[in-house]
Design an enzyme around this catalytic site. Structure first.
Site, short mmCIF file in Angstrom:
data_model
loop_
_atom_site.label_atom_id
_atom_site.label_comp_id
_atom_site.label_asym_id
_atom_site.label_seq_id
_atom_site.Cartn_x
_atom_site.Cartn_y
_atom_site.Cartn_z
N PRO A 23 0.85 -1.20 0.00
CA PRO A 23 0.00 0.00 0.00
C PRO A 23 0.89 1.24 0.00
CG PRO A 23 -0.02 -1.06 2.19
CD PRO A 23 0.85 -1.90 1.29
N GLY A 69 10.30 -4.38 2.69
CA GLY A 69 11.33 -3.38 2.95
C GLY A 69 12.53 -3.54 2.07
N CYS A 112 2.10 3.10 9.87
CA CYS A 112 2.28 4.43 9.28
C CYS A 112 2.88 5.40 10.31
CB CYS A 112 0.95 4.97 8.75
SG CYS A 112 1.14 6.61 8.06
C1 LIG Z 1 4.93 7.38 -0.50
C2 LIG Z 1 4.65 6.24 0.44
C3 LIG Z 1 3.36 5.98 0.84
C4 LIG Z 1 3.08 4.92 1.71
N1 LIG Z 1 1.79 4.66 2.06
C5 LIG Z 1 1.51 3.59 2.87
C6 LIG Z 1 0.17 3.25 3.19
O1 LIG Z 1 -0.80 3.88 2.76
N2 LIG Z 1 -0.02 2.17 4.01
C7 LIG Z 1 1.03 1.43 4.51
O2 LIG Z 1 0.80 0.47 5.24
N3 LIG Z 1 2.29 1.73 4.20
C8 LIG Z 1 2.55 2.77 3.38
N4 LIG Z 1 3.84 3.02 3.02
C9 LIG Z 1 4.90 2.08 3.41
C10 LIG Z 1 5.10 1.00 2.34
O3 LIG Z 1 3.95 0.21 2.19
C11 LIG Z 1 6.29 0.08 2.68
O4 LIG Z 1 6.03 -0.53 3.91
C12 LIG Z 1 7.60 0.85 2.76
O5 LIG Z 1 7.74 1.78 1.70
C13 LIG Z 1 8.80 -0.14 2.74
O6 LIG Z 1 8.77 -0.93 1.59
P1 LIG Z 1 9.65 -0.58 0.26
O7 LIG Z 1 11.08 -0.45 0.70
O8 LIG Z 1 9.41 -1.75 -0.64
O9 LIG Z 1 9.12 0.71 -0.28
C14 LIG Z 1 4.13 4.11 2.20
C15 LIG Z 1 5.44 4.37 1.78
C16 LIG Z 1 5.72 5.42 0.92
C17 LIG Z 1 7.14 5.68 0.51
#
Ligand SMILES: Cc1cc2nc3c(=O)[nH]c(=O)nc-3n(C[C@H](O)[C@H](O)[C@H](O)COP(=O)(O)O)c2cc1C
Length: 329
Positions: A16, A201, A100
């Site tokens: 998300p 992550g 969050c």
């Molecule tokens: C711009 C942005 C918006 C995000 N919005 C949400 C969200 O709505 N709900 C949520 O659980 N995590 C949210 N996250 C966290 C991501 O789901 C994820 O846990 C985090 O980016 C780490 O994963 P990644 O390294 O693959 O990006 C958000 C992250 C970013 C950067």
């Protein structure tokens, strides 16, 4: 329970991402083999107030399956009511956001602050699980800070409260979105519970996903930022190891085709006015790392007119194609 196991066993999942993982983006990710997608976090309060803007986040279509709808909120009763409302949209799972770190969300007692109150976290999960027949998942962080890593404790409480799967982002809340991700927390959660664990992550390359799976034993991998301008990452993850030499990334002309299809879908589902504003960020992501993209990105970054952006994109890709042709002849 076996249904949820099938949903996550060896699967790739789109994270998300607020303001990003809308219906068009999810459809693009699915086209490249993403097995499951999540909506961005949706306010439980907004849903029960029937706020038009909040309802908009629920926009989906039959091809957008399996879908996880993520809710955020602070009150067990409100979250339970919101879960009943979103059940009508036929999600494969309903997820509760407990990760969050955004100030506004934390101040409202929702998101990652729930990691500091395991008893309330458990009550929220139980209220939502009892309210709906849809499987419920929870997305957590490793803990509030390095000194208070409690993902394992929260996961056990969640399992006892009837949760069907746990998503673990291996960063602490006070890290925000920077710094080092600790995948070992994902492994420890996996060892502590019997339900599926989805690791999240810093997966940026298909190879990272394979590593995360083998290092943590997680059932599924969830990708967020690694899919921005790079939805084919899911294809790369699914590619058998033997075929890894074959580039999973699209050619220049295929990339252009995907960008234009994504843009058209944004216009179709969101309307031209909103798409014109929202698509620029995708253009910047889709061109990141390409030869000479700095100038293109700078120019497009200042544009507001979509026709001008499209013309600039065509011009830039034409230059790229000519450069490529020169290199190969
Ligand atoms: C711009 C942005 C918006 C995000 N919005 C949400 C969200 O709505 N709900 C949520 O659980 N995590 C949210 N996250 C966290 C991501 O789901 C994820 O846990 C985090 O980016 C780490 O994963 P990644 O390294 O693959 O990006 C958000 C992250 C970013 C950067």
């Amino acid at each position: 329970m076996s249904g949820v196991n099938n949903l996550f066993q060896n699967k790739t999942v789109l994270a998300p991402l607020a303001g990003i993982t809308n219906l068009p983006f999810r459809l693009i990710a699915r086209r490249f083999g993403c097995d499951m997608c999540f909506t961005e976090m949706i306010s439980a309060n907004g849903l029960i107030r029937e706020s038009a803007k909040t309802i908009e986040y629920l926009k989906t279509c039959p091809e957008d399956q399996p879908l996880g709808i993520q809710l955020f909120g602070a009150d067990p009763g409100v979250l339970a009511q919101a879960a009943v409302i979103v059940s009508d949209f036929h999600p494969a799972v309903i997820d509760i956001n407990m990760g969050c770190p955004v100030k506004k969300v934390i101040k409202a007692g929702a998101g990652a602050v729930l990691m500091r109150d395991p008893a309330l976290a458990g009550r929220i999960i139980k209220a939502v699980v009892d309210a709906v027949s849809v499987p419920v998942t929870v997305k957590i962080r490793s803990g509030w800070s390095q000194k208070s890593i409690n993902a394992i404790e929260i996961s056990k409480i969640a399992e006892d409260s009837g949760i069907s799967a746990i998503i673990v982002h291996g960063r602490t809340v006070d890290q925000g979105f920077s710094g080092h991700v600790d995948w070992s927390v994902i492994a420890r959660v996996k060892n502590a519970v019997k339900i599926p664990v989805i690791g999240n992550g810093d997966i940026r390359q298909p190879e990272d996903a394979r590593k995360m799976r083998s290092e943590t034993g997680c059932d599924a991998v969830m990708i967020g930022r690694g899919a921005l301008g790079n939805p084919w990452i899911f294809q790369g993850i699914h590619q058998p190891l033997a075929d890894v030499v074959e580039d999973y990334r699209p050619s220049l002309s295929q990339r252009m085709e995907i960008i234009k299809q994504h843009w058209e879908m944004e216009e179709y589902y969101l309307g031209k006015r909103i798409a014109d504003k929202s698509f620029r960020k995708h253009l910047l992501w889709y061109t990141r790392g390409l030869t000479g993209s700095g100038r293109f990105r700078e120019t497009v970054g200042k544009m507001t007119d979509s026709d001008a952006m499209l013309a600039e994109l065509d011009r830039y890709f034409q230059v790229l194609a000519e450069t490529q042709a020169k290199i190969t002849t």
